[in-house]
Design a protein around this motif. Structure first.
Motif: not given
Length: 406
Positions: A83-87
């Motif tokens: 995802q955008e947050d890297g998760s």
């Protein structure tokens, strides 16, 4: 879905993401052949039904064998996607008794009377019948459009606010036409329209629709995921976890629950997915090139050939083109029947994705429930043959096809 950062390749995830600590440290996932589950006391039963405590209740609602398969398939469809947050991308998978059941749960949980589903020509026959014969009885309309014409798609969404879902098969059955999933999802998102993708032909090894913005993905697990033709099944996956709770409720009410033993067979099949798909695709390319050069063949529908209209799109969107194709014989229906009857090794059967090469006649078999004019609009002529290329020696496959073509 569990995160497995130690896996650097999907092949490892396919083998190890299904391992479980259930069943006395069993090496393989046990088959939980039980209809119901016991409670230690009345309070535990009440807590499980209310959702305040974990645990199984009844195998129509959930089963440990099924849960392992769901986590496995979710791991593969989300593999490497962040995802955008890297998760890692969280997905929820719901295993069903068939691909049709998975599709029904998805549509019936997301649309209602007065809504419209937008789709394209050249769909699996059962999907076409569900959308155009079954759903209209409940006030739901299905609309066909050229999803390659993105400007036209956007104008439709601007004009018709009843469109709630766009349904895609890519590659499509049996034309092998491909849709630009990312482009369609981008347009659909701007109008709060959900996009579903039938990923049966591709499998997560060849294509991951969630990477391109899809809301739902489903498979007939009967096909390449199982890979051996031993069990019927289907799976629906979604990235909106709260919405998937609604879909789960619909699935339970429809009753299309997966069978634990069939699920066990599915898990075993998935473990060799990458190995199988590589060989399927290698053999298929050789078969497509042979058919394309044959004098008795008028046309070959295979997205791995430069002559296919979606050749470049397929190359961007998929790891390999796949293992299913169709081809049209020059002398129509009579030639198709003669060809099928003369086969010696390749198997006369519907379905696809098994170890052996399967050959069928869509107009009289998988798509026989469609009106003739609809079949023809989808490119399904009376001389069209569909072939799912198997894992036999490709030289033996080619030899059989050559003698059958005469």
């Amino acid at each position: 879905m569990e995160n497995h950062p130690q896996f650097t390749a999907m092949a490892s995830a396919a083998i190890h993401a299904a391992q479980s600590d259930m069943g006395e440290n069993a090496h393989l996932v046990p088959v939980y052949a039980t209809a119901t589950f016991t409670f230690d006391n009345a309070q535990q039963g009440m807590d499980r039904f209310s959702g305040t405590a974990p645990g199984y209740i009844y195998s129509r609602f959930g089963n440990p064998t099924v849960s392992v398969a769901e986590k496995l398939i979710a791991t593969l469809e989300a593999f490497g996607i962040v995802q955008e947050d890297g998760s890692p991308l969280p997905l929820k998978a719901l295993l069903h008794s068939s691909g049709q059941a998975a599709m029904a749960s998805m549509f019936l949980a997301n649309i209602a009377a007065g809504d419209t589903v937008l789709t394209h020509y050249s769909l699996y026959g059962g999907t076409h019948e569900f959308l155009f014969d079954f759903l209209p009885k409940f006030g739901v309309k299905a609309l066909i459009a050229d999803l390659h014409d993105l400007d036209s798609v956007e104008k439709l969404l601007q004009k018709d606010h009843t469109i709630r879902m766009i349904h895609i098969e890519s590659p499509a059955n049996p034309s092998m036409r491909c849709v630009d999933i990312a482009a369609v999802c981008k347009i659909a998102s701007a109008y709060s329209v959900k996009v579903s993708v039938d990923n049966t032909f591709a499998t997560p090894y060849l294509q991951q629709p969630f990477r391109y913005g899809a809301d739902f993905v489903f498979h007939s697990t009967t096909k390449f995921l199982n890979g051996h033709g031993t069990a019927i099944g289907g799976v629906l996956l979604g990235k909106d976890l709260s919405l998937m709770q609604k879909v789960n409720k619909t699935a339970k009410l429809l009753g299309g629950c997966a069978n634990p033993f069939d699920t066990f067979l599915l898990v075993q099949g998935i473990k060799t997915l990458e190995l199988r798909m590589k060989q399927h695709c290698s053999n298929a390319m050789r078969v497509a090139e042979f058919l394309y050069a044959h004098a008795g063949v008028a046309k070959v529908n295979f997205n791995g050939l430069p002559s296919h209209p979606d050749y470049e799109l397929s190359a961007r969107q998929m790891r390999y083109p796949g293992a299913v194709m169709s081809f049209e014989l020059k002398n129509g229906f009579d030639a198709a029947v003669r060809f099928i009857d003369r086969l010696q090794m390749c198997v006369r059967a519907v379905s696809l994705g098994t170890l052996d090469t399967l050959v069928s006649h869509p107009a009289s078999m998988t798509h026989s429930g469609m009106k003739k004019e609809d079949r023809e609009k989808a490119g399904i002529s009376d001389g069209l043959i569909r072939i799912s290329v198997g894992l036999e020696s490709v030289e033996d496959i080619l030899r059989d096809l050559e003698q059958a073509l005469g």
